[in-house]
Design an enzyme around this catalytic site. Sequence first.
Site, PDB file in Angstrom:
ATOM      1  N   HIS A 149      -0.359  -2.587   6.386  1.00  0.00           N
ATOM      2  CA  HIS A 149       0.534  -1.564   6.373  1.00  0.00           C
ATOM      3  C   HIS A 149       1.755  -1.910   7.224  1.00  0.00           C
ATOM      4  O   HIS A 149       2.606  -1.139   7.343  1.00  0.00           O
ATOM      5  CB  HIS A 149       0.148  -0.210   6.735  1.00  0.00           C
ATOM      6  CG  HIS A 149      -1.006   0.359   5.779  1.00  0.00           C
ATOM      7  ND1 HIS A 149      -1.305   1.705   5.792  1.00  0.00           N
ATOM      8  CD2 HIS A 149      -1.745  -0.357   4.856  1.00  0.00           C
ATOM      9  CE1 HIS A 149      -2.164   1.788   4.817  1.00  0.00           C
ATOM     10  NE2 HIS A 149      -2.411   0.595   4.195  1.00  0.00           N
ATOM     11  N   HIS A 185      -6.012  -8.764  -0.066  1.00  0.00           N
ATOM     12  CA  HIS A 185      -5.923  -7.480   0.762  1.00  0.00           C
ATOM     13  C   HIS A 185      -6.852  -8.073   1.933  1.00  0.00           C
ATOM     14  O   HIS A 185      -8.211  -7.887   1.797  1.00  0.00           O
ATOM     15  CB  HIS A 185      -6.731  -6.250   0.036  1.00  0.00           C
ATOM     16  CG  HIS A 185      -6.415  -5.151   0.309  1.00  0.00           C
ATOM     17  ND1 HIS A 185      -5.204  -4.243   0.564  1.00  0.00           N
ATOM     18  CD2 HIS A 185      -7.283  -4.170   1.215  1.00  0.00           C
ATOM     19  CE1 HIS A 185      -5.436  -3.148   1.066  1.00  0.00           C
ATOM     20  NE2 HIS A 185      -6.767  -3.030   1.417  1.00  0.00           N
ATOM     21  N   HIS A 192      -2.796  -4.598   3.145  1.00  0.00           N
ATOM     22  CA  HIS A 192      -3.702  -3.875   4.198  1.00  0.00           C
ATOM     23  C   HIS A 192      -3.440  -3.631   5.269  1.00  0.00           C
ATOM     24  O   HIS A 192      -3.812  -2.483   5.990  1.00  0.00           O
ATOM     25  CB  HIS A 192      -5.283  -4.547   4.105  1.00  0.00           C
ATOM     26  CG  HIS A 192      -6.123  -4.041   4.709  1.00  0.00           C
ATOM     27  ND1 HIS A 192      -6.777  -2.944   4.711  1.00  0.00           N
ATOM     28  CD2 HIS A 192      -6.519  -4.625   6.011  1.00  0.00           C
ATOM     29  CE1 HIS A 192      -7.668  -2.836   5.650  1.00  0.00           C
ATOM     30  NE2 HIS A 192      -7.742  -3.544   6.512  1.00  0.00           N
ATOM     31  N   ASN A 196      -9.846  -1.824   0.244  1.00  0.00           N
ATOM     32  CA  ASN A 196     -11.341  -1.357   0.817  1.00  0.00           C
ATOM     33  C   ASN A 196     -11.283   0.114   0.727  1.00  0.00           C
ATOM     34  O   ASN A 196     -12.411   0.583   0.629  1.00  0.00           O
ATOM     35  CB  ASN A 196     -11.420  -1.565   2.367  1.00  0.00           C
ATOM     36  CG  ASN A 196     -10.081  -1.282   3.131  1.00  0.00           C
ATOM     37  OD1 ASN A 196      -8.821  -1.760   2.629  1.00  0.00           O
ATOM     38  ND2 ASN A 196     -10.133  -0.404   4.254  1.00  0.00           N
ATOM     39  N   HIS A 197     -10.059   0.832   0.255  1.00  0.00           N
ATOM     40  CA  HIS A 197     -10.263   2.100   0.087  1.00  0.00           C
ATOM     41  C   HIS A 197     -10.335   2.696  -1.309  1.00  0.00           C
ATOM     42  O   HIS A 197     -10.271   4.101  -1.876  1.00  0.00           O
ATOM     43  CB  HIS A 197      -8.851   2.924   0.497  1.00  0.00           C
ATOM     44  CG  HIS A 197      -8.986   3.121   2.178  1.00  0.00           C
ATOM     45  ND1 HIS A 197      -9.703   3.810   2.955  1.00  0.00           N
ATOM     46  CD2 HIS A 197      -8.220   2.340   3.161  1.00  0.00           C
ATOM     47  CE1 HIS A 197      -9.633   3.745   4.059  1.00  0.00           C
ATOM     48  NE2 HIS A 197      -8.475   2.779   4.369  1.00  0.00           N
ATOM     49  N   ASP A 226       0.714  -1.410   0.107  1.00  0.00           N
ATOM     50  CA  ASP A 226       0.076   0.026  -0.057  1.00  0.00           C
ATOM     51  C   ASP A 226       0.935   1.175   0.082  1.00  0.00           C
ATOM     52  O   ASP A 226       1.520   1.649   1.050  1.00  0.00           O
ATOM     53  CB  ASP A 226      -0.944   0.042   1.250  1.00  0.00           C
ATOM     54  CG  ASP A 226      -1.713  -1.245   1.308  1.00  0.00           C
ATOM     55  OD1 ASP A 226      -1.347  -2.236   1.436  1.00  0.00           O
ATOM     56  OD2 ASP A 226      -2.893  -1.001   1.876  1.00  0.00           O
ATOM     57  N   GLU A 247      -3.987   1.758  -2.898  1.00  0.00           N
ATOM     58  CA  GLU A 247      -5.497   2.321  -2.399  1.00  0.00           C
ATOM     59  C   GLU A 247      -5.425   3.538  -1.621  1.00  0.00           C
ATOM     60  O   GLU A 247      -6.192   4.105  -1.267  1.00  0.00           O
ATOM     61  CB  GLU A 247      -6.067   0.941  -1.654  1.00  0.00           C
ATOM     62  CG  GLU A 247      -5.358   0.670  -0.410  1.00  0.00           C
ATOM     63  CD  GLU A 247      -6.224   0.078   0.739  1.00  0.00           C
ATOM     64  OE1 GLU A 247      -7.577  -0.217   0.361  1.00  0.00           O
ATOM     65  OE2 GLU A 247      -5.724  -0.116   1.859  1.00  0.00           O
ATOM     66  N   ASN A 248      -4.085   3.821  -0.882  1.00  0.00           N
ATOM     67  CA  ASN A 248      -3.982   5.120  -0.094  1.00  0.00           C
ATOM     68  C   ASN A 248      -3.152   5.881  -0.398  1.00  0.00           C
ATOM     69  O   ASN A 248      -2.717   6.914   0.117  1.00  0.00           O
ATOM     70  CB  ASN A 248      -3.336   4.511   1.301  1.00  0.00           C
ATOM     71  CG  ASN A 248      -4.187   3.338   1.894  1.00  0.00           C
ATOM     72  OD1 ASN A 248      -3.378   2.295   1.756  1.00  0.00           O
ATOM     73  ND2 ASN A 248      -5.294   3.484   2.424  1.00  0.00           N
TER      74      ASN A 248
HETATM   75 FE   LIG Z   1      -4.197   0.324   2.888  1.00  0.00          FE
HETATM   76 FE   LIG Z   2      -6.924  -1.694   3.005  1.00  0.00          FE
END
Ligand SMILES: [Fe+2]
Ligand SMILES: [Fe+2]
Length: 278
Positions: free
Chosen positions: A179, A152, A177, A67-68, A8, A39-40
């Site tokens: 991190h 993820h 996910h 999810n983001h 990520d 995603e981030n």
């Molecule tokens: Fe993430």
């Molecule tokens: Fe995530």
Amino acid sequence: MRLLFCGDVVGRAGREAVLSHLPRLRRELALDFVIVNGENAANGFGITETICAELRGAGVDVITTGNHVWDRREIIPYIARAPRLLRPVNFPPGTPGRGDGVYPLADGRQVLVVNAMARLFMDAIDDPFAALERILSAHPLGSVDAILVDFHGEATSEKTSMGHFCDGRVSAVLGTHSHVPTADHRILAKGTAYMTDVGMCGDYDSVIGMQKEAAIARFVRKMPGERLEVAEGEATLCGVMIETDDATGLARRIAPLRLGGKLDPILPPELQTARAVL
Ligand SMILES: [Fe+2]
Ligand SMILES: [Fe+2]
């Protein structure tokens, strides 16, 4: 085939780490294919078309998410025309975009990338194991040269189960996910490379990429508090290099890579002579 997967990417610091290191990594590790979870990437939440273009320009072949993925709504119309930007494959039918794709290398070899999302301690979503079963029966190893799965999720048990579920059928199952990188990278019994979490590309002087104070306050006060802001110190690029056997598509090697920022560096031997300049 040599693939690099980066976890990520969080905010500007994470993007800068990828943009500054990747061209050199691509060259010195003789990488054939690069995948990054984005995603981030947009200030900690979601990703934009501009950021996708920047990452692609630095040598990223495919961007995965989690999810983001929808945090920046502008990505919704874009994703339908961006075959190299994936969202989790096990969103309900009718969700815009795609969760898997087969991508050709310049020399004709093909890589299947699958982005799936776990369910334990996550939003309710369709069964990721059934999704993998369906995709792998349509595109078994042999019909493509390498298969990489970005799984993820939060729970280590669910991620490890996915690793063993895919063992012998894909080149690598790599977790994202949390991190935080795990120390369990290995090649499973039937030849699939596995790592529970690759870790983020972000500033580790933080709480999973967000400034410490506001993140701690949420646990201490148990009240809605300050907005979480992304941490902007130097990022650690966290990735993992996978080397596959072209005859079988299975993994010959899995080598974690950590570069810059607060985490101790981990460099594959190919890079160790160049360590001073990196
Ligand atoms: Fe993430
Ligand atoms: Fe995530």
